[in-house]
Motif scaffolding. Structure first.
Motif, PDB file in Angstrom:
ATOM      1  N   ASP A 116      14.956 -21.334  18.781  1.00  0.00           N
ATOM      2  CA  ASP A 116      13.373 -21.739  18.581  1.00  0.00           C
ATOM      3  C   ASP A 116      13.204 -22.114  17.230  1.00  0.00           C
ATOM      4  OD1 ASP A 116      13.135 -21.257  21.144  1.00  0.00           O
ATOM      5  OD2 ASP A 116      12.790 -19.011  20.930  1.00  0.00           O
ATOM      6  N   ARG A 171      14.238 -25.454  16.119  1.00  0.00           N
ATOM      7  CA  ARG A 171      13.019 -26.402  16.839  1.00  0.00           C
ATOM      8  C   ARG A 171      11.610 -26.433  15.955  1.00  0.00           C
ATOM      9  NH1 ARG A 171      12.440 -24.023  21.471  1.00  0.00           N
ATOM     10  NH2 ARG A 171      14.458 -24.839  22.347  1.00  0.00           N
ATOM     11  N   TYR A 177      19.496 -31.082  12.761  1.00  0.00           N
ATOM     12  CA  TYR A 177      18.989 -30.073  14.057  1.00  0.00           C
ATOM     13  C   TYR A 177      20.248 -30.206  14.918  1.00  0.00           C
ATOM     14  CZ  TYR A 177      16.388 -28.693  18.342  1.00  0.00           C
ATOM     15  OH  TYR A 177      16.234 -28.330  19.395  1.00  0.00           O
TER      16      TYR A 177
END
Length: 87
Positions: free
Chosen positions: A56, A59, A72
Protein backbone atom coordinates in the motif's frame (compact mmCIF):
# COMPACT_ATOMS: atom_id res chain seq x y z
CA UNK A 1 -53.00 -11.84 68.55
CA UNK A 2 -49.44 -12.43 69.36
CA UNK A 3 -47.38 -9.50 70.39
CA UNK A 4 -43.93 -9.66 71.77
CA UNK A 5 -43.92 -7.53 74.87
CA UNK A 6 -40.45 -8.39 75.96
CA UNK A 7 -37.61 -6.83 74.01
CA UNK A 8 -35.30 -9.80 74.23
CA UNK A 9 -33.90 -11.24 71.03
CA UNK A 10 -34.07 -15.01 70.87
CA UNK A 11 -31.47 -17.33 69.36
CA UNK A 12 -33.41 -17.64 66.11
CA UNK A 13 -33.55 -13.85 65.77
CA UNK A 14 -29.79 -13.65 66.15
CA UNK A 15 -29.37 -16.43 63.60
CA UNK A 16 -31.72 -14.71 61.11
CA UNK A 17 -29.94 -11.36 61.51
CA UNK A 18 -26.50 -12.95 61.15
CA UNK A 19 -27.51 -14.97 58.09
CA UNK A 20 -29.13 -11.90 56.55
CA UNK A 21 -25.98 -9.83 57.11
CA UNK A 22 -23.78 -12.53 55.58
CA UNK A 23 -26.07 -12.82 52.56
CA UNK A 24 -26.17 -9.04 52.21
CA UNK A 25 -22.36 -8.72 52.13
CA UNK A 26 -22.02 -11.75 49.86
CA UNK A 27 -24.37 -10.05 47.40
CA UNK A 28 -22.46 -6.76 47.60
CA UNK A 29 -19.10 -8.50 47.02
CA UNK A 30 -20.53 -10.65 44.20
CA UNK A 31 -21.67 -7.52 42.37
CA UNK A 32 -18.78 -5.21 43.30
CA UNK A 33 -15.84 -7.50 42.49
CA UNK A 34 -16.65 -8.09 38.77
CA UNK A 35 -17.61 -4.43 38.40
CA UNK A 36 -14.29 -3.35 39.93
CA UNK A 37 -12.37 -5.71 37.62
CA UNK A 38 -14.23 -4.48 34.55
CA UNK A 39 -13.56 -0.85 35.37
CA UNK A 40 -9.85 -1.42 36.06
CA UNK A 41 -9.22 -3.52 32.96
CA UNK A 42 -6.92 -1.77 30.48
CA UNK A 43 -8.93 -0.51 27.56
CA UNK A 44 -8.08 -1.65 24.06
CA UNK A 45 -7.07 1.14 21.74
CA UNK A 46 -9.49 0.49 18.92
CA UNK A 47 -9.20 4.03 17.59
CA UNK A 48 -5.61 3.73 16.38
CA UNK A 49 -5.31 2.89 12.70
CA UNK A 50 -3.37 -0.18 11.64
CA UNK A 51 -0.01 0.26 9.98
CA UNK A 52 -0.30 0.24 6.19
CA UNK A 53 1.01 -2.73 4.29
CA UNK A 54 4.27 -2.23 2.35
CA UNK A 55 2.45 -2.76 -0.97
CA UNK A 56 0.00 0.00 0.00
CA UNK A 57 2.88 2.37 0.73
CA UNK A 58 4.40 1.63 -2.69
CA UNK A 59 1.02 2.18 -4.37
CA UNK A 60 0.65 5.51 -2.57
CA UNK A 61 4.15 6.62 -3.65
CA UNK A 62 3.32 5.72 -7.25
CA UNK A 63 0.05 7.65 -7.06
CA UNK A 64 1.77 10.74 -5.68
CA UNK A 65 4.45 10.58 -8.33
CA UNK A 66 7.35 9.96 -5.97
CA UNK A 67 8.38 6.83 -7.90
CA UNK A 68 7.79 5.86 -11.52
CA UNK A 69 5.99 2.73 -12.72
CA UNK A 70 9.19 0.78 -13.43
CA UNK A 71 10.53 1.49 -9.97
CA UNK A 72 7.14 0.54 -8.50
CA UNK A 73 7.10 -2.83 -10.29
CA UNK A 74 10.73 -3.55 -9.40
CA UNK A 75 10.15 -2.81 -5.73
CA UNK A 76 6.86 -4.70 -5.67
CA UNK A 77 8.50 -7.77 -7.24
CA UNK A 78 11.35 -7.54 -4.73
CA UNK A 79 8.81 -7.23 -1.94
CA UNK A 80 6.89 -10.32 -3.05
CA UNK A 81 10.12 -12.26 -3.66
CA UNK A 82 11.26 -11.52 -0.11
CA UNK A 83 14.62 -10.02 -1.05
CA UNK A 84 14.12 -7.10 1.33
CA UNK A 85 14.25 -9.28 4.44
CA UNK A 86 17.50 -9.44 6.39
CA UNK A 87 19.35 -12.78 6.40
Amino acid sequence: MMFRYDHDVSGWDWFAMSAGMILFWALIITVAAPLFRALNRPQEHTGTPAAPAPADILRERLTRGKIDEDDYRRRLNALHAGTLTKP
